[in-house]
Design a protein around this motif. Structure first.
Motif, PDB file in Angstrom:
ATOM      1  N   TYR A   1       0.849  -1.196   0.000  1.00 53.47           N
ATOM      2  CA  TYR A   1       0.000   0.000   0.000  1.00 53.47           C
ATOM      3  C   TYR A   1       0.886   1.248   0.000  1.00 53.47           C
ATOM      4  CZ  TYR A   1      -3.495   3.411   1.586  1.00 53.47           C
ATOM      5  OH  TYR A   1      -4.312   4.494   1.693  1.00 53.47           O
TER       6      TYR A   1
ATOM      7  N   LYS B   1      -8.699  -0.259  13.507  1.00 56.54           N
ATOM      8  CA  LYS B   1      -9.821  -1.003  14.091  1.00 56.54           C
ATOM      9  C   LYS B   1     -10.484  -0.198  15.201  1.00 56.54           C
ATOM     10  CE  LYS B   1      -8.027  -5.637  13.070  1.00 56.54           C
ATOM     11  NZ  LYS B   1      -7.575  -6.928  13.641  1.00 56.54           N
TER      12      LYS B   1
ATOM     13  N   ARG C   1     -18.728  -0.626   5.715  1.00 59.48           N
ATOM     14  CA  ARG C   1     -18.642  -1.938   5.090  1.00 59.48           C
ATOM     15  C   ARG C   1     -17.279  -2.092   4.428  1.00 59.48           C
ATOM     16  NH1 ARG C   1     -24.513  -2.949   2.064  1.00 59.48           N
ATOM     17  NH2 ARG C   1     -25.753  -3.198   3.983  1.00 59.48           N
ATOM     18  N   PHE C   2     -16.731  -3.310   4.537  1.00 65.71           N
ATOM     19  CA  PHE C   2     -15.446  -3.622   3.943  1.00 65.71           C
ATOM     20  C   PHE C   2     -15.605  -4.859   3.058  1.00 65.71           C
ATOM     21  CE2 PHE C   2     -14.697  -1.443   7.919  1.00 65.71           C
ATOM     22  CZ  PHE C   2     -13.730  -0.507   7.579  1.00 65.71           C
ATOM     23  N   PRO C   3     -14.722  -5.037   2.098  1.00 66.30           N
ATOM     24  CA  PRO C   3     -14.802  -6.246   1.268  1.00 66.30           C
ATOM     25  C   PRO C   3     -14.819  -7.496   2.135  1.00 66.30           C
ATOM     26  CG  PRO C   3     -13.207  -4.701   0.375  1.00 66.30           C
ATOM     27  CD  PRO C   3     -13.624  -4.148   1.697  1.00 66.30           C
ATOM     28  N   TYR C   4     -15.483  -8.506   1.647  1.00 66.67           N
ATOM     29  CA  TYR C   4     -15.651  -9.749   2.417  1.00 66.67           C
ATOM     30  C   TYR C   4     -14.298 -10.286   2.867  1.00 66.67           C
ATOM     31  CZ  TYR C   4     -16.905 -14.521   3.651  1.00 66.67           C
ATOM     32  OH  TYR C   4     -17.075 -15.710   4.329  1.00 66.67           O
ATOM     33  N   GLY C   5     -14.209 -10.558   4.157  1.00 65.96           N
ATOM     34  CA  GLY C   5     -12.998 -11.142   4.703  1.00 65.96           C
ATOM     35  C   GLY C   5     -11.931 -10.145   5.112  1.00 65.96           C
ATOM     36  N   SER C   6     -12.133  -8.853   4.813  1.00 72.19           N
ATOM     37  CA  SER C   6     -11.125  -7.850   5.159  1.00 72.19           C
ATOM     38  C   SER C   6     -11.526  -7.102   6.425  1.00 72.19           C
ATOM     39  CB  SER C   6     -10.927  -6.855   4.010  1.00 72.19           C
ATOM     40  OG  SER C   6     -12.110  -6.103   3.809  1.00 72.19           O
ATOM     41  N   GLU C   7     -10.561  -6.463   7.040  1.00 70.06           N
ATOM     42  CA  GLU C   7     -10.767  -5.720   8.265  1.00 70.06           C
ATOM     43  C   GLU C   7     -10.349  -4.268   8.059  1.00 70.06           C
ATOM     44  OE1 GLU C   7      -8.417  -7.797  11.124  1.00 70.06           O
ATOM     45  OE2 GLU C   7      -9.999  -9.267  11.559  1.00 70.06           O
TER      46      GLU C   7
ATOM     47  N   ASN D   1      -8.305  -1.085   7.846  1.00 72.97           N
ATOM     48  CA  ASN D   1      -6.871  -0.876   7.707  1.00 72.97           C
ATOM     49  C   ASN D   1      -6.604   0.600   7.442  1.00 72.97           C
ATOM     50  OD1 ASN D   1      -7.457  -0.462   4.925  1.00 72.97           O
ATOM     51  ND2 ASN D   1      -7.308  -2.672   4.570  1.00 72.97           N
TER      52      ASN D   1
ATOM     53  N   GLY E   1     -11.261   3.890   1.911  1.00 70.78           N
ATOM     54  CA  GLY E   1     -11.237   2.456   1.646  1.00 70.78           C
ATOM     55  C   GLY E   1     -12.301   1.715   2.429  1.00 70.78           C
ATOM     56  N   THR E   2     -13.526   2.153   2.332  1.00 79.61           N
ATOM     57  CA  THR E   2     -14.669   1.525   2.990  1.00 79.61           C
ATOM     58  C   THR E   2     -15.922   2.042   2.302  1.00 79.61           C
ATOM     59  OG1 THR E   2     -15.753   1.153   5.119  1.00 79.61           O
ATOM     60  CG2 THR E   2     -14.890   3.353   4.722  1.00 79.61           C
TER      61      THR E   2
END
Length: 773
Positions: free
Chosen positions: A372, A409, A423-429, A431, A438-439
């Motif tokens: 990143y 977090k 909301r975040f892409p599936y499986g992501s936390e 960051n 980025g959400t």
């Protein structure tokens, strides 16, 4: 004779005893239909003005009213004309029936009817044929009505069921459709007109047949004068009024809000907190801007009165009827990337955590986090910047620096607790990219969070209905909310209280999502929080569309509208006085602490707002640990030269050095080489007894080309001299580190001019410039 008399008495007794039983049985066999019609919902503004209507299954729309919601003159006209003895008879008026029969027989045609209002209601709730059986059925339903309901309740049923032509039922819908006003505000002439329309709603439509409607109205007026309900003078004056009405009106405001409310709970009347004047003007603004936007682009505008969190204006799309712009998609409740609009919250929370003050030194320099690599919107970097400047200019790297220390977090959890879901892409936390968009968030929740800047740090869900209560939660302290709001309003620098306006000007923040998909502007003025979004609902990028260029002009127009509207109503704007927890202090860079101005370590002096009398030191990046901090301890001899601690007359001294990552943006006199005193020749410090540092592997001015058939080039370099850990930079961005002369490789992917530099633990640097073609 006596026997006949006894039989008659017996028959009467049997009749009296059995009739109630038979009536009870009949009532169970043929129960009264529910007088309440199918639900047809009307969504209204706070003052009762219809915004949108949802018809019932038969296409009929109503505006449910109670007796208290209707003009008393309308009730007088209705009862006098339709059923003068309504409150006296048991549902059927025998005298009226006999009179109507005599008039019909004597004239050979139907002159008048004998139906009471109760009988008309019976026919409305259970239609019947005009046969004798139908009439008996009507009488039975009338008696049931009178048994189950009071006179006022029967009259109220009539008010909401009376036919007014086409798909209109009830005085509420008719009054708004024909006259554009509440039935409570009907004039005497309008009341008499509305009273007679249900007699023949299609034939007497005032917008189509004004002469017929006027004649029917005058007939009602004559009846009122005849029975001395109204004086003759009043009746004569009303008769001079012409019946000239515009075509029937259909409520067509805030369609997406209406749909949202209707889907939540279906009721006959849904009253919202919408201000009808603000809503109309917002829709006009949206319609004007629609033609200036790119094809298939929509917009959304949300206005909230943050004094009570009530929604005053709701425009969910550019044009509800424009399918090419996805007009049916509500972008206020849609999930979209917020761009940079979350940045004010990380600054406020960092203030509360004691990480920064308003003028803390932050680093706008290139950084890499695994794969990143964030950059700024203008692709440039500024080096040393203050927190207030970084926020007002929406610089990305300082915001990333703050969320790296605060914790992504923890930041997401804090916002979620305050009704701002992400909301975040599936499986992501969560960051670091979260702070740059980025959400996914929703405009209604984002506006709710921004209201904390004007509500002493408290958030609450938006109120769409007057009966909703305010549910406050604390997002930030009152002090940090005040500081951040002043920064966003262009008032970052401290001034005396006498020079600070208690009414904060518009404070605003823009946002642009990746690929120019979403353009945002969220503003907070003295009373209202404004949200504006522009983009394509299908998520297609629109080149050149970004917050400042696209959303800010709309927000400014809305703000001007609201400010003018506020003062037109002669209202005093809310104030936002400086909290006691906020004070001013003079701080110094690079330490971030308060130092005397004459102190040599005070390289730049700045006035700053501070919170709770706390002045935190300059915040370093995690990756800068071990790369020469800000406060460097050195030993000096009598001549002021660097020496070893065991040398004669050695004196320990602190010297403030700028974070090493800022070297490329500092004036020559502020760089480490100039800030550190010269080394003593007679008794130098041990660690300075090293060989000068040089880059090996590339020479200054080299012209490098890739191998045939290749597009990229891997360079391999090392150092000669120096000591300890070494950090490599390419065009000012750290790209790696080595130790004690180890080789270092890096892949060049783009053609252009490059500057490669290296820094070692002792502070020595070397630099070469080359070209990759």
């Amino acid at each position: 004779m006596k026997l006949g008399y006894k039989r008659l008495i017996a028959v009467i007794i049997i009749f009296l005893l059995t009739t109630p039983i038979l009536v009870w049985i009949a009532d169970k066999i043929w129960p009264l239909p529910d007088p309440e019609p199918q639900i047809a919902t009307i969504v209204t503004a706070q003052d009762g003005t219809p915004l949108w209507r949802f018809a019932d299954k038969e296409g009929v729309w109503r505006y449910h009213v109670k007796l208290a919601d209707v003009s008393p003159e309308y009730l007088e006209a209705l009862i006098t004309y339709e059923d003068r003895w309504f409150y006296q008879h048991p549902g059927v008026n025998p005298m009226a029936i006999l009179r109507a029969a005599w008039q019909d027989l004597s004239s050979g045609r139907i002159v008048s009817g004998g139906s009471t209002l109760s009988m008309q209601v019976a026919r409305l709730i259970d239609p019947h044929s005009r046969t004798l059986g139908g009439k008996i059925k009507q009488l039975w339903r009338t008696l049931q009505l009178e048994w189950y309901y009071s006179k006022d309740e029967i009259l109220e049923i009539y008010l909401n069921r009376a036919p007014f032509g086409g798909t209109l039922e009830g005085i509420g819908a008719a009054s708004w459709a024909y006259l554009g006003k509440s039935p409570a505000d009907l004039s005497a002439g309008e009341a008499t007109l509305m009273a007679v329309l249900p007699q023949a709603p299609s034939r007497l439509r005032p917008d189509r047949y004004p002469e017929r409607a006027q004649a029917a109205r005058d007939k009602v007026l004559d009846r009122l004068a005849e029975y001395q309900i109204w004086p003759q003078e009043k009746v004569d004056e009303i008769k001079e009024e012409q019946v000239l009405l515009a075509p029937r009106q259909t409520p067509q405001l805030a369609p997406l809000l209406a749909r949202r409310m209707y889907n939540e709970k279906r009721e006959p009347v849904i009253t919202t907190t919408i201000d009808i004047n603000i809503q109309r003007q917002l829709e006009d603004i949206a319609n004007q801007w629609k033609y200036q936007l790119a094809d298939k682009t929509s917009l959304a505008i949300l206005v909230v009165d943050h004094t009570d969190m009530s929604v005053k204006g709701y425009v969910g799309s550019a044009d509800f009827n424009d399918n090419s712009r996805f007009g049916h998609v509500d972008m206020i409740s849609a999930w979209r990337s917020p761009g940079s609009t979350l940045k004010p919250f990380i600054y406020a929370l960092a203030l509360d955590e004691g990480l920064i003050h308003a003028e803390s030194l932050l680093q706008d320099v290139p950084r890499r986090f695994d794969n990143y690599r964030p950059g700024n919107f203008d692709s440039d970097f500024n080096g040393a910047v203050s927190a207030s400047e970084a926020l007002s200019r929406s610089l990305n790297l300082p915001a990333v620096q703050l969320i790296e220390v605060y914790g992504a977090k923890k930041f997401a959890a804090k916002l979620r607790h305050n009704h701002l879901e992400m909301r975040f892409p599936y499986g992501s936390e969560p960051n670091l990219a979260l702070i740059l968009g980025g959400t996914a968030t929703r405009m209604d929740e984002l506006v709710s969070a921004f209201s904390a800047l004007a509500r002493q740090g408290k958030t609450a869900p938006l109120r769409f209905k007057p009966e909703q209560i305010i549910e406050n939660r604390v997002l930030m302290s009152q002090g940090s909310a005040w500081i951040v709001r002043r920064i966003l309003a262009g008032e970052a620098r401290p001034r005396p209280d006498s020079a600070i306006s208690p009414v904060v000007p518009l404070a605003w923040k823009t946002g642009t999502s990746y690929g120019y998909r979403d353009a945002w502007s969220i503003g907070v003025n003295a009373r209202y929080t404004i949200g504006v979004w522009v983009g394509r609902p299908d998520g297609t990028p629109v080149a050149g569309q970004f917050g400042f260029a696209t959303a800010v002009p709309i927000m400014n127009q809305v703000n001007n509208l609201l400010t003018g509207y506020f003062y037109q109503n002669k209202q005093r704007p809310p104030t936002d006085l400086r909290p006691n927890s906020v004070t001013a202090a003079t701080i110094c860079w690079p330490t971030g602490k308060a130092l005397p101005k004459e102190d040599s370590n005070c390289r730049v002096s700045r006035r700053s707002w501070i919170l709770d009398n706390t002045i935190p030191p300059t915040l370093l990046n995690d990756s800068q640990e071990g790369i020469l901090g800000i406060n460097e301890k050195i030993w000096l001899d009598d001549e002021g030269k660097r020496t070893g601690p065991n040398c004669p007359n050695a004196e320990l001294k602190d010297i403030a050095l700028w974070p090493i990552a800022l070297e490329a943006w500092l004036p020559e006199k502020e760089r480490r080489a100039k800030r550190l005193p010269p080394i003593s020749e007679t008794c130098p410090p041990i660690k300075e007894d090293i060989i000068p540092l040089f880059i090996s592997g590339i020479r200054a001015g080299d012209l490098l080309r890739p191998l045939p058939g290749e597009t990229n080039l891997e360079i391999t370099v090392s150092t000669q001299g120096g000591s300890g850990m070494q950090w490599w930079f390419l065009n000012g961005e750290q790209i790696g580190k080595t130790e004690n002369g180890e080789t270092f490789s890096y892949l060049l992917e783009k053609r252009g001019k490059y500057q490669l530099s290296v820094l070692d633990l002792s502070g020595q640097t070397d630099m070469v410039n080359f070209i990759f073609r």
